[in-house]
Enzyme design. Structure first.
Site, PDB file in Angstrom:
ATOM      1  N   PHE A 180       0.816  -1.215   0.043  1.00 23.36           N
ATOM      2  CA  PHE A 180       0.041  -0.186   0.034  1.00 23.36           C
ATOM      3  C   PHE A 180       0.553   1.201   0.079  1.00 23.36           C
ATOM      4  O   PHE A 180       0.772   1.878  -0.955  1.00 23.36           O
ATOM      5  CB  PHE A 180      -1.073   0.152   1.073  1.00 23.36           C
ATOM      6  CG  PHE A 180      -2.077  -1.154   1.011  1.00 23.36           C
ATOM      7  CD1 PHE A 180      -3.125  -0.703   0.572  1.00 23.36           C
ATOM      8  CD2 PHE A 180      -1.872  -2.333   1.324  1.00 23.36           C
ATOM      9  CE1 PHE A 180      -4.193  -1.806   0.240  1.00 23.36           C
ATOM     10  CE2 PHE A 180      -2.886  -3.461   1.406  1.00 23.36           C
ATOM     11  CZ  PHE A 180      -3.977  -3.032   0.710  1.00 23.36           C
ATOM     12  N   GLU A 181       1.421   1.529   0.995  1.00 25.09           N
ATOM     13  CA  GLU A 181       2.435   2.819   1.081  1.00 25.09           C
ATOM     14  C   GLU A 181       3.657   2.404   1.887  1.00 25.09           C
ATOM     15  O   GLU A 181       3.613   2.537   2.983  1.00 25.09           O
ATOM     16  CB  GLU A 181       1.502   3.811   1.886  1.00 25.09           C
ATOM     17  CG  GLU A 181       2.068   5.293   1.837  1.00 25.09           C
ATOM     18  CD  GLU A 181       1.190   6.437   2.445  1.00 25.09           C
ATOM     19  OE1 GLU A 181       0.907   7.245   1.748  1.00 25.09           O
ATOM     20  OE2 GLU A 181       0.943   6.254   3.779  1.00 25.09           O
ATOM     21  N   GLN A 182       4.811   2.260   0.867  1.00 21.23           N
ATOM     22  CA  GLN A 182       6.126   2.211   1.627  1.00 21.23           C
ATOM     23  C   GLN A 182       6.986   3.202   0.941  1.00 21.23           C
ATOM     24  O   GLN A 182       6.862   3.317  -0.264  1.00 21.23           O
ATOM     25  CB  GLN A 182       6.686   0.699   1.448  1.00 21.23           C
ATOM     26  CG  GLN A 182       6.905   0.256  -0.026  1.00 21.23           C
ATOM     27  CD  GLN A 182       7.704  -0.999   0.279  1.00 21.23           C
ATOM     28  OE1 GLN A 182       8.717  -0.966   0.662  1.00 21.23           O
ATOM     29  NE2 GLN A 182       7.307  -1.989  -0.637  1.00 21.23           N
TER      30      GLN A 182
END
Length: 536
Positions: free
Chosen positions: A373-375
């Site tokens: 998702f959001e790294q």
């Protein structure tokens, strides 16, 4: 000579397009953002990255896409004063379904602003758009079958033939009946259709055999666009499937192009395996082969063999330019260097800033390394079997849930990372986090244990890969010699064949910078540069 691969390191599924004397190649980017790489050349020898057209949320949002999903197999074409780009956004990898959505975007220039996408269909992947001489446009894609049966005659149930339907550019939708025009050869796994017309024939090239060592370019032709299509006398235009000794393996998935003088070439993807386990640590790359038309009206490799060649005759006047062995990305320009990409998110301002601290790239720690998702991971492609990467980091982790550093990365279950973090007893430490391909759990290993205490201040980090071996190094900022940390690691797991094998994933290796903060406080980490150098 053309030296293959012409686009080294993770540049698969090449679609080639000529406009006047300018050549463009679009390649797949999968879960890496922005979507699609477009390279430009004037001579088929020297290539330069000029655009990544899918660069905003309205065009592409891949948060939650599994590894090796996202943007598959773009097709680039030019007609009616516009560049047309067709692509798939694949949302699922495992199981019977793929959830593959096909779109069209257009632009007046390759490096200009591309339109918002128009959804075309979701019946399969690997779409292409053919502009016929009468002005009609035709959309092709392979059709995905989730059932254990098919009725098209295809040799593999899931790859249910090549679908053709007319595209109405004014109404911006498909019109008329959809027809399966080609079921493929006995090799099966038919995909990647591309059409062109010559001397009253419609020629269709497809990829078959999967993305591994059985891969091939299959050719067929018909007098009418909707078939029936007869197979090439040799069935496969290019393949290395029966030649394990060839330096370029996994040959398949490409497109035909002619020079203004009528010389024939064909792109294809390829892999360069390393012994002893035949792992392609550079992923799938782009090659170019010269072809010739024979009196029977069929296209053949100019070499007389379907096995792709490393060196190929170039058009007259081409002169190869030397590529620098070392590149310093210094982050001083206030923009992310063109070679870099990040993962999945259309909101890059949440994971990095090239302006928050002048002369540095600041990463904001978000979800864990490997998150879908959001790294915060910003990286460039590995282009050589042996290379060294160096950076300078400044960060102040307060708890062990915060870390930042340098990584050799493929996907969430295949990476090695040297991270600066906090240890309750040792204070600020450097440690190694490895995920050597144990699918699907993604369990971490810690080859350096709790790590090495490093005190305060800036640190220099380095990763050195020599074919199948990786070693990390560090030193205090600007002082002393380099110190090895941890054991020699298996760099070969950072490859298509690492983990669960050659069809388990099919992107490529990157080296880059990461930060995570699973405490939720978005720890910043500043990086002064990334230096990449090919090693002899």
């Amino acid at each position: 000579m053309i030296r293959n691969p012409i686009l080294p390191g993770f540049n698969p599924d090449p679609s080639i397009c000529r406009v006047g004397r300018d050549y463009y190649i679009a390649t797949s980017t999968f879960e890496w953002y922005p979507g699609v790489q477009i390279h430009h050349s004037r001579d088929l020898v020297n290539w330069r990255l000029v655009a990544r057209p899918l660069n905003r949320k309205s065009q592409l949002d891949m948060r939650g896409n599994p590894d090796s999903c996202g943007v598959w197999a773009p097709c680039l074409s030019y007609a009616d004063g516009l560049f047309w780009l067709v692509y798939t956004d694949v949302k699922r990898f495992d199981g019977n379904f793929k959830d593959a959505h096909n779109f069209i975007v257009t632009a007046e220039s390759v490096d200009g602003v591309w339109s918002d996408p128009v959804h075309v269909n979701s019946s399969g992947f690997d779409p292409s758009l053919f502009h016929d001489g009468d002005g009609r446009k035709w959309f092709l894609n392979m059709r995905w079958n989730h059932r254990p049966e098919n009725h098209s005659g295809a040799a593999h149930n899931a790859f249910d033939g090549i679908l053709l339907q007319e595209w109405d550019p004014a109404a911006r939708r498909l019109v008329g009946p959809a027809k399966t025009i080609f079921a493929g050869s006995r090799l099966g796994l038919v995909e990647a259709p591309h059409l062109f017309r010559r001397d009253g024939w419609y020629y269709l090239t497809t990829a078959e055999g999967g993305t591994g060592y059985e891969h091939a370019v299959t050719m067929a032709r018909s007098r009418t666009i909707d078939g029936p299509y007869e197979l090439h006398p040799d069935t496969h235009l290019f393949t290395a499937r029966d030649h394990p000794e060839a330096p370029l393996q996994r040959a398949g998935h490409g497109q035909y192009v002619e020079t203004p003088e009528g010389e024939a070439y064909h792109t294809l993807l390829c892999g360069r395996p390393l012994p002893p386990r035949r792992r392609c640590t550079l992923g799938r790359e782009t090659a170019l082969q010269k072809c010739a038309w024979r009196d029977d009206g069929w296209l053949y490799p100019a070499s007389g063999s379907p096995v792709p060649e490393v060196e190929v005759e170039a058009p007259a006047g081409a002169v190869a330019q030397e590529r620098p062995a070392a590149v310093l990305h210094d982050f001083s320009g206030g923009v992310l260097p063109a070679e870099f990409q990040w993962l999945r998110t259309p909101e890059p301002e949440r994971i990095f800033s090239p302006t928050a601290r002048p002369g540095h790239l600041r990463l904001f720690g978000r979800e864990s390394i490997g998150s879908w998702f959001e790294q915060a991971l910003v990286a460039r492609r590995q282009e050589h079997h042996a290379f060294r990467a160096e950076t300078v980091i400044e960060a102040s982790p307060e708890v062990y849930q915060q870390a930042a550093g340098l990584t050799h990365y493929y996907g969430r279950t295949k990476f090695h990372a040297l991270g600066l973090t906090m240890h309750e007893r040792l204070g600020r430490v450097l440690t190694i986090l490895s995920c050597p391909g144990d699918y699907p759990e993604g369990r971490l290993e810690f080859p350096a244990g709790s790590g090495v205490a490093v005190g305060e201040g800036a640190l220099e980090l380095a990763a050195e890969v020599r074919e199948n071996d990786l070693r990390f190094f560090w030193r205090p900022g600007g002082a002393g010699g380099w110190r090895a940390i941890g054991p020699v690691l298996d760099a070969g797991v950072v490859s298509d064949e690492g983990g669960r094998g050659e069809h388990g994933s099919f992107t490529g290796a990157f080296v880059g910078l990461f930060a995570f903060d699973v405490s939720g406080r978005a720890m910043p980490a500043d990086f002064r540069h990334l230096r990449y150098e090919a090693l002899g």
